[in-house]
Design a protein around this motif. Sequence first.
Motif, PDB file in Angstrom:
ATOM      1  N   GLN A   1       1.141   1.355   4.269  1.00 58.72           N
ATOM      2  CA  GLN A   1       1.240   1.770   2.872  1.00 58.72           C
ATOM      3  C   GLN A   1       1.112   3.278   2.734  1.00 58.72           C
ATOM      4  O   GLN A   1       0.270   3.902   3.372  1.00 58.72           O
ATOM      5  CB  GLN A   1       0.192   1.043   2.011  1.00 58.72           C
ATOM      6  CG  GLN A   1      -1.217   1.481   2.229  1.00 58.72           C
ATOM      7  CD  GLN A   1      -2.182   0.543   1.511  1.00 58.72           C
ATOM      8  OE1 GLN A   1      -2.129  -0.664   1.611  1.00 58.72           O
ATOM      9  NE2 GLN A   1      -3.091   1.136   0.778  1.00 58.72           N
ATOM     10  N   ASP A   2       1.990   3.845   1.923  1.00 62.69           N
ATOM     11  CA  ASP A   2       1.920   5.274   1.670  1.00 62.69           C
ATOM     12  C   ASP A   2       0.886   5.530   0.586  1.00 62.69           C
ATOM     13  O   ASP A   2       0.700   4.710  -0.310  1.00 62.69           O
ATOM     14  CB  ASP A   2       3.286   5.795   1.197  1.00 62.69           C
ATOM     15  CG  ASP A   2       4.322   5.686   2.300  1.00 62.69           C
ATOM     16  OD1 ASP A   2       3.910   5.702   3.478  1.00 62.69           O
ATOM     17  OD2 ASP A   2       5.512   5.557   1.974  1.00 62.69           O
ATOM     18  N   TYR A   3       0.225   6.682   0.690  1.00 60.43           N
ATOM     19  CA  TYR A   3      -0.741   7.030  -0.343  1.00 60.43           C
ATOM     20  C   TYR A   3      -0.055   7.849  -1.431  1.00 60.43           C
ATOM     21  O   TYR A   3       0.642   8.824  -1.138  1.00 60.43           O
ATOM     22  CB  TYR A   3      -1.904   7.827   0.251  1.00 60.43           C
ATOM     23  CG  TYR A   3      -2.942   8.148  -0.785  1.00 60.43           C
ATOM     24  CD1 TYR A   3      -3.665   7.117  -1.380  1.00 60.43           C
ATOM     25  CD2 TYR A   3      -3.180   9.442  -1.208  1.00 60.43           C
ATOM     26  CE1 TYR A   3      -4.606   7.379  -2.357  1.00 60.43           C
ATOM     27  CE2 TYR A   3      -4.129   9.717  -2.183  1.00 60.43           C
ATOM     28  CZ  TYR A   3      -4.834   8.679  -2.756  1.00 60.43           C
ATOM     29  OH  TYR A   3      -5.755   8.925  -3.739  1.00 60.43           O
ATOM     30  N   ILE A   4      -0.226   7.437  -2.688  1.00 61.74           N
ATOM     31  CA  ILE A   4       0.386   8.162  -3.799  1.00 61.74           C
ATOM     32  C   ILE A   4      -0.694   8.957  -4.511  1.00 61.74           C
ATOM     33  O   ILE A   4      -1.653   8.378  -5.038  1.00 61.74           O
ATOM     34  CB  ILE A   4       1.064   7.180  -4.789  1.00 61.74           C
ATOM     35  CG1 ILE A   4       2.094   6.333  -4.042  1.00 61.74           C
ATOM     36  CG2 ILE A   4       1.702   7.932  -5.956  1.00 61.74           C
ATOM     37  CD1 ILE A   4       2.610   5.158  -4.837  1.00 61.74           C
ATOM     38  N   GLN A   5      -0.567  10.273  -4.498  1.00 60.22           N
ATOM     39  CA  GLN A   5      -1.544  11.129  -5.189  1.00 60.22           C
ATOM     40  C   GLN A   5      -1.279  11.079  -6.694  1.00 60.22           C
ATOM     41  O   GLN A   5      -0.126  11.168  -7.117  1.00 60.22           O
ATOM     42  CB  GLN A   5      -1.377  12.584  -4.738  1.00 60.22           C
ATOM     43  CG  GLN A   5      -1.851  12.869  -3.327  1.00 60.22           C
ATOM     44  CD  GLN A   5      -3.354  13.112  -3.248  1.00 60.22           C
ATOM     45  OE1 GLN A   5      -4.077  12.930  -4.221  1.00 60.22           O
ATOM     46  NE2 GLN A   5      -3.816  13.492  -2.076  1.00 60.22           N
ATOM     47  N   PRO A   6      -2.323  10.916  -7.512  1.00 63.99           N
ATOM     48  CA  PRO A   6      -2.122  11.019  -8.956  1.00 63.99           C
ATOM     49  C   PRO A   6      -1.524  12.392  -9.305  1.00 63.99           C
ATOM     50  O   PRO A   6      -1.785  13.385  -8.631  1.00 63.99           O
ATOM     51  CB  PRO A   6      -3.535  10.882  -9.513  1.00 63.99           C
ATOM     52  CG  PRO A   6      -4.309  10.191  -8.437  1.00 63.99           C
ATOM     53  CD  PRO A   6      -3.703  10.635  -7.152  1.00 63.99           C
ATOM     54  N   MET A   7      -0.698  12.410 -10.358  1.00 67.13           N
ATOM     55  CA  MET A   7       0.018  13.654 -10.695  1.00 67.13           C
ATOM     56  C   MET A   7      -0.901  14.720 -11.312  1.00 67.13           C
ATOM     57  O   MET A   7      -1.852  14.375 -12.016  1.00 67.13           O
ATOM     58  CB  MET A   7       1.104  13.350 -11.724  1.00 67.13           C
ATOM     59  CG  MET A   7       2.330  12.705 -11.121  1.00 67.13           C
ATOM     60  SD  MET A   7       3.546  12.397 -12.411  1.00 67.13           S
ATOM     61  CE  MET A   7       2.900  10.944 -13.167  1.00 67.13           C
ATOM     62  N   THR A   8      -0.567  15.975 -11.050  1.00 72.51           N
ATOM     63  CA  THR A   8      -1.205  17.094 -11.750  1.00 72.51           C
ATOM     64  C   THR A   8      -0.091  17.908 -12.400  1.00 72.51           C
ATOM     65  O   THR A   8       0.833  18.358 -11.713  1.00 72.51           O
ATOM     66  CB  THR A   8      -1.984  17.985 -10.770  1.00 72.51           C
ATOM     67  OG1 THR A   8      -2.947  17.164 -10.092  1.00 72.51           O
ATOM     68  CG2 THR A   8      -2.725  19.094 -11.490  1.00 72.51           C
TER      69      THR A   8
ATOM     70  N   PRO B   1     -11.128  -6.197   1.924  1.00 71.78           N
ATOM     71  CA  PRO B   1      -9.828  -6.764   2.338  1.00 71.78           C
ATOM     72  C   PRO B   1      -8.680  -5.758   2.208  1.00 71.78           C
ATOM     73  O   PRO B   1      -7.798  -5.707   3.065  1.00 71.78           O
ATOM     74  CB  PRO B   1      -9.621  -7.947   1.389  1.00 71.78           C
ATOM     75  CG  PRO B   1     -10.983  -8.345   0.963  1.00 71.78           C
ATOM     76  CD  PRO B   1     -11.780  -7.076   0.932  1.00 71.78           C
ATOM     77  N   LEU B   2      -8.694  -4.931   1.159  1.00 71.56           N
ATOM     78  CA  LEU B   2      -7.595  -3.961   0.988  1.00 71.56           C
ATOM     79  C   LEU B   2      -7.644  -2.863   2.041  1.00 71.56           C
ATOM     80  O   LEU B   2      -6.610  -2.349   2.464  1.00 71.56           O
ATOM     81  CB  LEU B   2      -7.645  -3.353  -0.421  1.00 71.56           C
ATOM     82  CG  LEU B   2      -7.183  -4.285  -1.532  1.00 71.56           C
ATOM     83  CD1 LEU B   2      -7.412  -3.651  -2.901  1.00 71.56           C
ATOM     84  CD2 LEU B   2      -5.723  -4.661  -1.369  1.00 71.56           C
ATOM     85  N   LEU B   3      -8.855  -2.510   2.473  1.00 77.74           N
ATOM     86  CA  LEU B   3      -8.977  -1.533   3.558  1.00 77.74           C
ATOM     87  C   LEU B   3      -8.357  -2.118   4.832  1.00 77.74           C
ATOM     88  O   LEU B   3      -7.613  -1.445   5.547  1.00 77.74           O
ATOM     89  CB  LEU B   3     -10.452  -1.194   3.792  1.00 77.74           C
ATOM     90  CG  LEU B   3     -10.750  -0.258   4.956  1.00 77.74           C
ATOM     91  CD1 LEU B   3     -10.116   1.114   4.741  1.00 77.74           C
ATOM     92  CD2 LEU B   3     -12.256  -0.096   5.150  1.00 77.74           C
TER      93      LEU B   3
ATOM     94  N   PHE C   1      -4.825  -1.070   7.425  1.00 78.57           N
ATOM     95  CA  PHE C   1      -4.800  -0.943   8.881  1.00 78.57           C
ATOM     96  C   PHE C   1      -3.833  -1.928   9.548  1.00 78.57           C
ATOM     97  O   PHE C   1      -3.472  -1.756  10.696  1.00 78.57           O
ATOM     98  CB  PHE C   1      -6.205  -1.118   9.461  1.00 78.57           C
ATOM     99  CG  PHE C   1      -7.149  -0.017   9.073  1.00 78.57           C
ATOM    100  CD1 PHE C   1      -6.751   1.316   9.125  1.00 78.57           C
ATOM    101  CD2 PHE C   1      -8.441  -0.290   8.644  1.00 78.57           C
ATOM    102  CE1 PHE C   1      -7.615   2.338   8.768  1.00 78.57           C
ATOM    103  CE2 PHE C   1      -9.313   0.727   8.281  1.00 78.57           C
ATOM    104  CZ  PHE C   1      -8.894   2.046   8.345  1.00 78.57           C
ATOM    105  N   GLY C   2      -3.471  -2.991   8.857  1.00 78.42           N
ATOM    106  CA  GLY C   2      -2.538  -3.935   9.471  1.00 78.42           C
ATOM    107  C   GLY C   2      -2.567  -5.285   8.771  1.00 78.42           C
ATOM    108  O   GLY C   2      -3.637  -5.731   8.335  1.00 78.42           O
ATOM    109  N   VAL C   3      -1.401  -5.912   8.691  1.00 82.00           N
ATOM    110  CA  VAL C   3      -1.313  -7.193   7.982  1.00 82.00           C
ATOM    111  C   VAL C   3      -2.128  -8.266   8.712  1.00 82.00           C
ATOM    112  O   VAL C   3      -2.764  -9.112   8.084  1.00 82.00           O
ATOM    113  CB  VAL C   3       0.169  -7.625   7.855  1.00 82.00           C
ATOM    114  CG1 VAL C   3       0.286  -8.991   7.208  1.00 82.00           C
ATOM    115  CG2 VAL C   3       0.925  -6.598   7.031  1.00 82.00           C
ATOM    116  N   GLY C   4      -2.139  -8.208  10.038  1.00 82.94           N
ATOM    117  CA  GLY C   4      -2.896  -9.204  10.808  1.00 82.94           C
ATOM    118  C   GLY C   4      -4.374  -9.130  10.489  1.00 82.94           C
ATOM    119  O   GLY C   4      -5.017 -10.145  10.202  1.00 82.94           O
TER     120      GLY C   4
END
Lengths: 624, 93
Positions: A214-221, A444-446, A450-453
């Motif tokens: 997953q890519d990290y999306i920075q909140p906009m400024t 769980p989201l962390l 790191f991986g679907v497995g």
Amino acid sequence: MIYGVSYLAIALFVFFVLIVLGLSFYFARKTKSANSYFAAGGTIHWAVNGVAFAGDYLSAASFLGICGMIAFVGYDGFLYSIGYLAGWVVALFLVAEPMKRLGKFTFTDALDSKFNSKAIQLTAAISTLIVSLFYLIPQMVGAGTLVEPLLGLDHWVGVVIVGAVVIFIVATAGMTSTTYVQFIKGGLLIIFSTVLAIYIFTNGLNLNPDHKNQDYIQPMTLTADDMQGFTSVSNIDVDALSFVKMEKDGIYRWFTKDGDKFEEAMSTTKTIDGEKLYNGAPKEEGKFYQVGNMVTIIKDGVEVESTGKVGPLKFLSVINSSEIARYVKVLFDDGDNEVTAYVKTVTPGKEMLIPGLKFKIGKGATPLSKLNFISLMLALFLGTASLPHILIRYYTVPSQRDARKSTIVAIAAIGFFYVLTMFMGLGAATNGVLNLEDGNMSAPLLAKAFGVGLFAIISAIAFATILGTVSGLIVASSGAIAHDLVDRYMGKQLSDKEKVRAGKIAAACVGVVAIILGILFKGMNVSFLVGWAFAVAASANLPAILMLLFWKKTTAKGIASSIIVGIVSALGIIITGPSISKQFFRSEGLHGLDSPAIISFTLALLTLIIVSLLTQKDNDKKLA
Amino acid sequence: MDHGPAVKLGVDHAAKRKTRLGIWMFISYTILYGVFVAIGVANYEAMKIIVFADLNLAVTYGFGLIVLAIIMGLIYNWRCTKIENEMNKEGEV
């Protein structure tokens, strides 16, 4: 959608359930007597019992709740880990061996061992049921919370699945199958939490926590010079914050104004016609993304973009000298719409690693907020040794020595897990995985990042966590009904076989009640309710247990009245307090005390002493 | 009516000494836990002081309480087992 259906998680969960059902079938044939149904025949090996203790104790509140709380408010969440573990010291040094010596199937047996008193049988059984129900609700709510996003099923379906499986486990082989379910779950939880922690250290800390999955999306400024196509629509000031509603392509988003800069706030908006928008758009459009990252990283005195691989101590020391983006919840109305905004707040790591972000004991503290903190820490310390579903595990081992050894195994396993909660929580806080609407999903989201497995395994273990704890609670409740109330209090004199049948019927009934409560209490905070269960248990049960063991003048009436006062005062303070009032009546409550133990425990203890002194004649008659 | 243990237990002549030991260890741990809570309430800023391996007092004390519980548990078991072996005959407890 922040998370979608994971077929691997479903497959692993089904696999685990099949193993559990197979075990229950296997042990069902051997479970003929009340001794084997309620106490696993007293034949469980101490090491197995110790890990099963961990499986019983590490509930959804520990795994999902504490990690989530640490991710959002740092060290304040870890205080639960410290308090929950410290409670085992009370269990080991004061309670373990006497409980084994005095009791047979239930906690009531031990309390009543010297008296054979109807009052104790009734009050202790009611206390067991109340504490177990308080504990059951968050577990069942947790089951629904997990199932909803992960399996794409409704909340109530998750509650029913867990309820049905647990009723089957308990109604077939009682404490024996429950023990092995808890043993497997406890072992898996500790092993895979360690794996998750290793991933965190290997990954290190990064300003832009992009992951393979997953890519990290920075909140906009935005700045006054560069509005990126947004136009300002309206302003609202809430407390010290100035919110600006902006529009772009027909979508409205909220920003906070800071000088000539506008920082995007994550927001949900409940419209007057009941629709819920996430950052101005329907949930399916995925505009409400996961957040939480490092703002600056200082390693060995030097500012860096990422640390690379770090060890556990270095991980903490880097966080201590760096800054983290946390999100603070602010509620306000925008016309007829209800807005929940999550405002980015840059927090120094050294503030995250001390108490105070949730519990007001430092800046802005009042005597009441400090009293609340002390009361909570007292409840956590005293609650463990008074939880009926934990105490009955002392009856499943052959001797007092085994009871002691299994408690030490439990302390080591649980202590190790609680150390890991700090890393899992901070890992979630800094890896861009937080779902601002539901802190319970942080661990769980962390794992998903790191991986679907790993995500599938951690999610399946989270389900298993709930199964293991709920099984123990239902065994405790079933014993309270069948053994304490029907057999002993009502004097039905059940045969061994009838007692097992009564236990199974009681387990099914409690299971159904748990399912209903789990559906009714949807949305309640998991850790919070468990904190109350601890407070009620500590107030109702611990004065009775300790005084029975260490004060010769204790009488049956003293014990019974202390249990009643403990339950009534703890529940009374909770019901009239600020949290329940805000949740159900939108008012502040009659007082500001959220954690009742400091008052209710003291009242129960005083009641026991006074009533016992007033009824010494009862003990004299008994001796005569 | 029998509501004694689910399994037959022998006599434990060591019970008194073990109880006394348990009470002392409980009091020791409670004091340390109480000091931790007291620091938080009285001077939470003190929790920021770096005390060990670049870790602050809060983290060191918190982890310390967890590790100490395990160590004290092991010491308690070692002492209790020794007392039991001295005071009980084989088959008792």
